[in-house]
Design a protein around this motif. Structure first.
Motif, PDB file in Angstrom:
ATOM      1  N   PRO A 338       0.731  -1.293   0.049  1.00  0.00           N
ATOM      2  CA  PRO A 338      -0.161  -0.035   0.031  1.00  0.00           C
ATOM      3  C   PRO A 338       0.736   1.289  -0.008  1.00  0.00           C
ATOM      4  O   PRO A 338       0.635   2.232  -0.806  1.00  0.00           O
ATOM      5  N   ALA A 339       1.837   1.362   0.846  1.00  0.00           N
ATOM      6  CA  ALA A 339       2.746   2.409   0.969  1.00  0.00           C
ATOM      7  C   ALA A 339       3.279   2.583  -0.299  1.00  0.00           C
ATOM      8  O   ALA A 339       3.564   3.958  -0.736  1.00  0.00           O
ATOM      9  N   VAL A 340       3.945   1.635  -0.933  1.00  0.00           N
ATOM     10  CA  VAL A 340       4.872   1.769  -2.251  1.00  0.00           C
ATOM     11  C   VAL A 340       3.898   2.252  -3.301  1.00  0.00           C
ATOM     12  O   VAL A 340       4.307   3.050  -4.213  1.00  0.00           O
ATOM     13  N   GLY A 341       2.831   1.635  -3.519  1.00  0.00           N
ATOM     14  CA  GLY A 341       1.536   1.965  -4.525  1.00  0.00           C
ATOM     15  C   GLY A 341       1.187   3.338  -4.449  1.00  0.00           C
ATOM     16  O   GLY A 341       1.314   4.038  -5.242  1.00  0.00           O
ATOM     17  N   VAL A 342       1.019   3.615  -3.180  1.00  0.00           N
ATOM     18  CA  VAL A 342       0.366   5.193  -2.987  1.00  0.00           C
ATOM     19  C   VAL A 342       1.405   6.120  -3.429  1.00  0.00           C
ATOM     20  O   VAL A 342       1.281   7.129  -4.081  1.00  0.00           O
ATOM     21  N   GLU A 343       2.812   5.713  -3.010  1.00  0.00           N
ATOM     22  CA  GLU A 343       3.899   6.832  -3.267  1.00  0.00           C
ATOM     23  C   GLU A 343       4.255   6.789  -4.713  1.00  0.00           C
ATOM     24  O   GLU A 343       4.237   7.953  -5.540  1.00  0.00           O
ATOM     25  N   LEU A 344       4.067   5.576  -5.407  1.00  0.00           N
ATOM     26  CA  LEU A 344       4.238   5.609  -6.943  1.00  0.00           C
ATOM     27  C   LEU A 344       3.125   6.377  -7.736  1.00  0.00           C
ATOM     28  O   LEU A 344       3.254   7.071  -8.594  1.00  0.00           O
ATOM     29  N   ARG A 345       2.129   6.122  -7.203  1.00  0.00           N
ATOM     30  CA  ARG A 345       0.872   6.846  -7.781  1.00  0.00           C
ATOM     31  C   ARG A 345       0.994   8.151  -7.783  1.00  0.00           C
ATOM     32  O   ARG A 345       0.572   9.111  -8.632  1.00  0.00           O
ATOM     33  N   LYS A 346       1.570   8.775  -6.584  1.00  0.00           N
ATOM     34  CA  LYS A 346       1.737  10.180  -6.426  1.00  0.00           C
ATOM     35  C   LYS A 346       2.760  10.535  -7.459  1.00  0.00           C
ATOM     36  O   LYS A 346       2.605  11.742  -7.905  1.00  0.00           O
ATOM     37  N   ARG A 347       3.870   9.884  -7.273  1.00  0.00           N
ATOM     38  CA  ARG A 347       4.712  10.382  -8.356  1.00  0.00           C
ATOM     39  C   ARG A 347       4.669  10.542  -9.881  1.00  0.00           C
ATOM     40  O   ARG A 347       5.166  11.420 -10.494  1.00  0.00           O
ATOM     41  N   LEU A 348       3.743   9.443 -10.050  1.00  0.00           N
ATOM     42  CA  LEU A 348       3.554   9.292 -11.366  1.00  0.00           C
ATOM     43  C   LEU A 348       2.113   9.783 -11.709  1.00  0.00           C
ATOM     44  O   LEU A 348       1.542   9.330 -12.866  1.00  0.00           O
ATOM     45  N   SER A 349       1.375  10.735 -10.920  1.00  0.00           N
ATOM     46  CA  SER A 349      -0.070  10.998 -11.039  1.00  0.00           C
ATOM     47  C   SER A 349      -0.253  11.884 -12.322  1.00  0.00           C
ATOM     48  O   SER A 349      -1.319  11.759 -12.855  1.00  0.00           O
ATOM     49  N   ASP A 350       0.722  12.628 -12.996  1.00  0.00           N
ATOM     50  CA  ASP A 350       0.641  13.315 -14.142  1.00  0.00           C
ATOM     51  C   ASP A 350       0.906  12.514 -15.265  1.00  0.00           C
ATOM     52  O   ASP A 350       1.257  13.538 -16.417  1.00  0.00           O
TER      53      ASP A 350
END
Length: 893
Positions: A338-350
């Motif tokens: 969950p932490a890795v996925g949320v962080e990656l989604r934040k970094r790659l959100s755009d």
């Protein structure tokens, strides 16, 4: 016809690169499969390499290049000083046929050298039914099928075949059915093992050791099993070393995952897993009693979350993929997910990027995991309950309850999912008709209890249980008749349920898989016989009738029909009859794979079989007490579990920019070797190049946003082009030449941007601006009678003077149609500079020049049609070649 038995020695030893352009052309389906030189490949010097590897995947390129282990090992070996690693794949039937017809050896895709030229060939043995493909690849390479038939010369001798080895889960589990084909087997993880093997081989070449001496040296490496150094004992299930110095049992190797090597290669064509794949956890300790990977990959090893994040970020930038996947046998047991996925989604959100996960544990599925999956487009969800009743899930140690299932499905639906895929098995030990019907009941229960959230559609995959070595059920017997009965029972029950689709695995596949998977060395001859009877691509549905018949004949020829394995107990009632000490005693009998040390104690497997009889659950030792299976220790290590980090705050996914503030029109050429790519491949290539260049491209809207780019006109496969057009829209103003330079750096050789100009954005598409296309191509007479120059001219004039040129073909639905192509013929001529004034000279062939009008529907006359009408006029058969589209003319150009 088989190459190895018909080729002369001189033909076998053609070690220079093959003539790829002559061998692979547009008559071969998907010719780009064999091109190699994908993004990420680095040129390597053949002559300076001390050891030359070829890692070969015995299935089609689209499957092999998607295998993460194949690519990781390839990448690692190419970082070892003095080592060179190339790749090869199973050719499709059309190229296989051509190789045999022309007596050309199977080749590696980068160096284009025959596989015979390498020092070591490694085959990925990932599935039981892939063995016949391996024999086909050996035969296509003019390499003797059996290790005993290969010379004892040093491997760098010109007459010495390469060392042939296998690795992968099936090779590690039970190598004996395939043992006679391989010089050695690499057991377990290869990241550290293969470089060690390479060093020993390099030293052997330096010292000119014989093949046998080299194999003796290799056998001293932990994880290397040399079948020729072991002989049958008192029965076919017992093996012993031929010399006292050779280890009695060979232990598999265990390595730490290396996500930095996952970036790998970016194929030119669409593949089975067309995305970046990064491993987050290796090994599973859940202890499902039917699951061989869960037993063979212990202990569990979590990857550091920072390494995962860095690998994904770097990988997406370097590859240009729009999707990535986090890989593990049980992703949900990676507590940092969950932490890795949320962080990656934040970094790659755009960046319009989606995350996909393989099958997950439904009892760990929560809001955070639901949030990170997909992106602007939601990928599918897959869960594996495996059994339809709580009792049977306890027998197999699945550790799931109906409440877990319902909670997970409701969480998915609350996150917007309406379609879910579920995996179930038929034929599990102790399964009753009630358990079979329980699959349908479970699905019905999930739908009914989620009605308040909407309509739930379920897609079921129903596979057949096959007992596997090194599992508690390895002694179990499977009845083909019982599987057939249970499939029909479940199919009938599912007919009355709505919004459920089910796919059933063919029982014949499962029967073949089980026959080979727990076999002994007697099966090497059976595998060869099946291959000679026509088996191959055995796991492909299209081949099933042919391959099943081939296997049936081979098994009958060997006299192995019916039950032939003395170590099988029988069905579950036989197991129940042997409870207690009798069961433990039976399970001490020799097994064909007893000399393979996976770390799990055989006695523990027997004890766990007893626990299955008692319907007792064994907790997951990654998160609970040790189950005492025998794996953990100094040789194989211990579980490495990363505690769950704090989950960052969720950031809403941004929709990709759809504004169109700038349009650039590029003229480009498509030349060798890119002419072997299809129109869709070229589109995908441009999309990934735009991502890598990080240009401010505009996206379409909708469920699946794509970069706004238009290619003027699709180009036939195999045709070079000198003047094509593509329009790309951007969401902010950019300078045309700067964009051209950035984009060009991310395009492969053969795809060149000639110029770039800013164009006004309008509703008129690029396709609507096309006026004409100019072609050049060769027409050559196939027969011995050559027309004169005057006759060639007359044939051309007959087309130009014709009032109609009727072309008959069929539409996409196979319905006949005809069309007058004469309005599309603007001009047609031939290159006669060399023959000016020599009208009576016979010409074998001419270079034609066609100017074709393109109508508003994008239709136009094609070179192949011109060839047909010129043939009719001359009355001679023609061959068309060197087709080239010189230019597409636009209305405003």
């Amino acid at each position: 016809m088989l190459i190895a038995s018909n080729k002369s020695l001189n033909q076998c030893l053609q070690l220079e690169p093959i003539d790829f352009k002559k061998l692979v052309d547009v008559e071969i389906a998907k010719p780009a499969r064999y091109m190699g030189h994908e993004l990420g490949v680095k040129e390597r010097d053949w002559d300076s390499a001390k050891v030359r590897w070829a890692l070969t995947y015995p299935d089609l390129y689209e499957i092999g290049i998607s295998n993460s282990g194949h690519i990781i090992l390839y990448s690692i070996l190419n970082t070892v000083p003095g080592q060179l690693c190339d790749r090869a794949y199973m050719p499709a039937i059309d190229l296989s046929r051509r190789l045999r017809e022309r007596s050309i050896s199977l080749f590696a895709v980068e160096s284009r050298r025959p596989l015979y030229a390498f020092d070591i060939l490694g085959f990925s043995l990932s599935y039981e039914l892939i063995a016949t493909n391996i024999l086909d690849m050996l035969d296509l390479s003019a390499i003797p099928l059996y290790a005993a038939d290969r010379t004892d010369l040093p491997i760098d001798h010109p007459n010495s075949p390469p060392l042939i080895f296998a690795g992968g889960p099936t090779a590690t589990s039970n190598p004996e059915p395939y043992a006679k084909f391989f010089d050695f087997i690499a057991l377990g993880d290869g990241e550290e093992l293969l470089p060690e093997i390479g060093l020993v081989v390099a030293e052997s070449k330096k010292n000119k050791l014989s093949r046998h001496a080299l194999l003796l040296d290799l056998s001293e490496i932990p994880g290397v099993y040399v079948p020729s150094l072991y002989k049958d004992g008192t029965n076919s299930c017992s093996l012993s070393p031929i010399e006292p110095s050779i280890q009695k049992r060979v232990i598999r190797r265990v390595a730490t995952p290396m996500p930095q090597y996952a970036i790998g290669l970016v194929p030119y064509i669409e593949t089975v897993h067309d995305r970046l794949t990064v491993e987050i956890r290796r090994g599973c300790t859940r202890g499902c009693r039917f699951c061989q990977p869960g037993m063979l990959t212990r202990p569990a090893r979590d990857v550091d979350p920072k390494e995962v994040i860095n690998a994904v970020e770097a990988g997406m930038k370097e590859t240009g993929y729009s999707d990535f996947s986090l890989l593990s046998l049980s992703c949900s047991d990676y507590l940092a997910l969950p932490a890795v996925g949320v962080e990656l989604r934040k970094r790659l959100s755009d960046q319009n990027i989606s995350l996909q996960l393989p099958s997950q544990r439904i009892d760990r599925f929560n809001d955070d995991i639901a949030h990170i999956l997909g992106g602007n487009r939601k990928a599918g969800l897959t869960f594996a309950p495996e059994a339809g009743t709580q009792r049977l899930r306890d027998v197999v140690n699945k550790g799931l309850t109906d409440a877990d299932l319902l909670k997970g499905i409701r969480t998915a639906m609350e996150s917007g999912y309406r379609k879910v895929k579920l995996y179930f098995m038929l034929g599990l030990p102790s399964e009753t008709s009630e358990d079979v019907l329980g699959i349908a009941s479970t699905c019905q229960m999930l739908q009914e209890k989620c009605l308040d959230l909407g309509r739930l559609k379920l897609h079921l995959t129903i596979s057949n249980f096959t007992p596997k070595p090194h599992t508690p059920f390895q002694w179990h017997s499977v009845s083909k008749a019982q599987l057939e009965r249970k499939q029909e029972l479940l199919k009938d029950q599912l007919l009355s349920l709505k919004n459920i689709k089910a796919n059933f695995t063919d029982i014949r596949l499962s029967a073949m898989e089980d026959f080979i998977g727990r076999g002994d060395r007697r099966l090497s001859d059976v595998i060869e016989k099946a291959w000679r009877e026509g088996a191959g691509m055995d796991a492909w549905y299209e081949s099933l009738d042919r391959t099943y018949e081939a296997w049936r004949k081979a098994i009958a020829h060997a006299g192995l029909e019916g039950k032939y394995r003395k170590f099988e107990i029988g069905e579950w009632d036989s197991v129940e009859a042997l409870r207690g000490n009798e069961l433990i005693k039976f399970c001490t009998k020799p097994l064909p794979w007893d000399h393979i040390d996976t770390g799990i104690d055989k006695s523990w497997l027997a004890e766990d079989l007893q626990r299955a009889l008692d319907e007792k659950i064994v907790p997951d030792c990654s998160f609970d007490s040790c189950s005492k299976c025998g794996v953990c220790g100094p040789e194989l290590g211990h579980n490495v579990i990363v505690p769950a980090p704090k989950v960052p705050a969720q950031v809403p996914q941004q929709s990709p920019p759809t504004q169109r503030l700038c349009r650039i029109r590029f003229q480009f050429s498509k030349r060798n070797p890119i002419e072997l790519l299809s129109h869709l491949d070229i589109l995908r290539l441009f999309e990934r190049a735009l991502r890598r260049s990080q240009l401010p491209v505009s996206y379409s809207g909708g469920f699946h946003p794509l970069p706004r780019l238009q290619i003027a006109l699709a180009l036939p496969l195999g045709v070079e082009a000198l003047g094509e057009w593509v329009d790309i829209d951007f969401f902010q103003p950019v300078e045309a030449e700067i964009v051209r330079q950035k984009l060009q750096k991310n395009l492969p050789q053969g795809l060149n941007l000639i110029n770039a100009k800013i164009k006004p954005i309008s509703k008129t598409s690029l396709a609507q601006e096309i006026a004409a296309s100019i072609w050049s191509f060769n027409l050559t007479v196939i027969s011995k009678c050559n027309p004169t120059q005057a006759e060639w001219k007359a044939a051309i004039n007959s087309l130009l003077m014709a009032k109609e040129l009727i072309w008959n073909d069929t539409d996409k639905k196979g319905r006949p149609r005809k069309r007058n192509c004469r309005p599309e013929l603007s001009s047609l001529g031939m290159d006669i500079n060399r023959n000016k004034g020599e009208a009576l000279i016979a010409l074998k062939g001419v270079r034609m020049q066609l100017n074709a009008v393109i109508d508003k529907q994008g239709r136009s006359i094609k070179p192949i049609q011109i060839k047909h009408w010129v043939e009719e006029s001359l009355g001679l058969p023609l061959e068309i070649s060197n087709v080239q589209r010189d230019e597409i003319q636009l209305l405003k150009c």
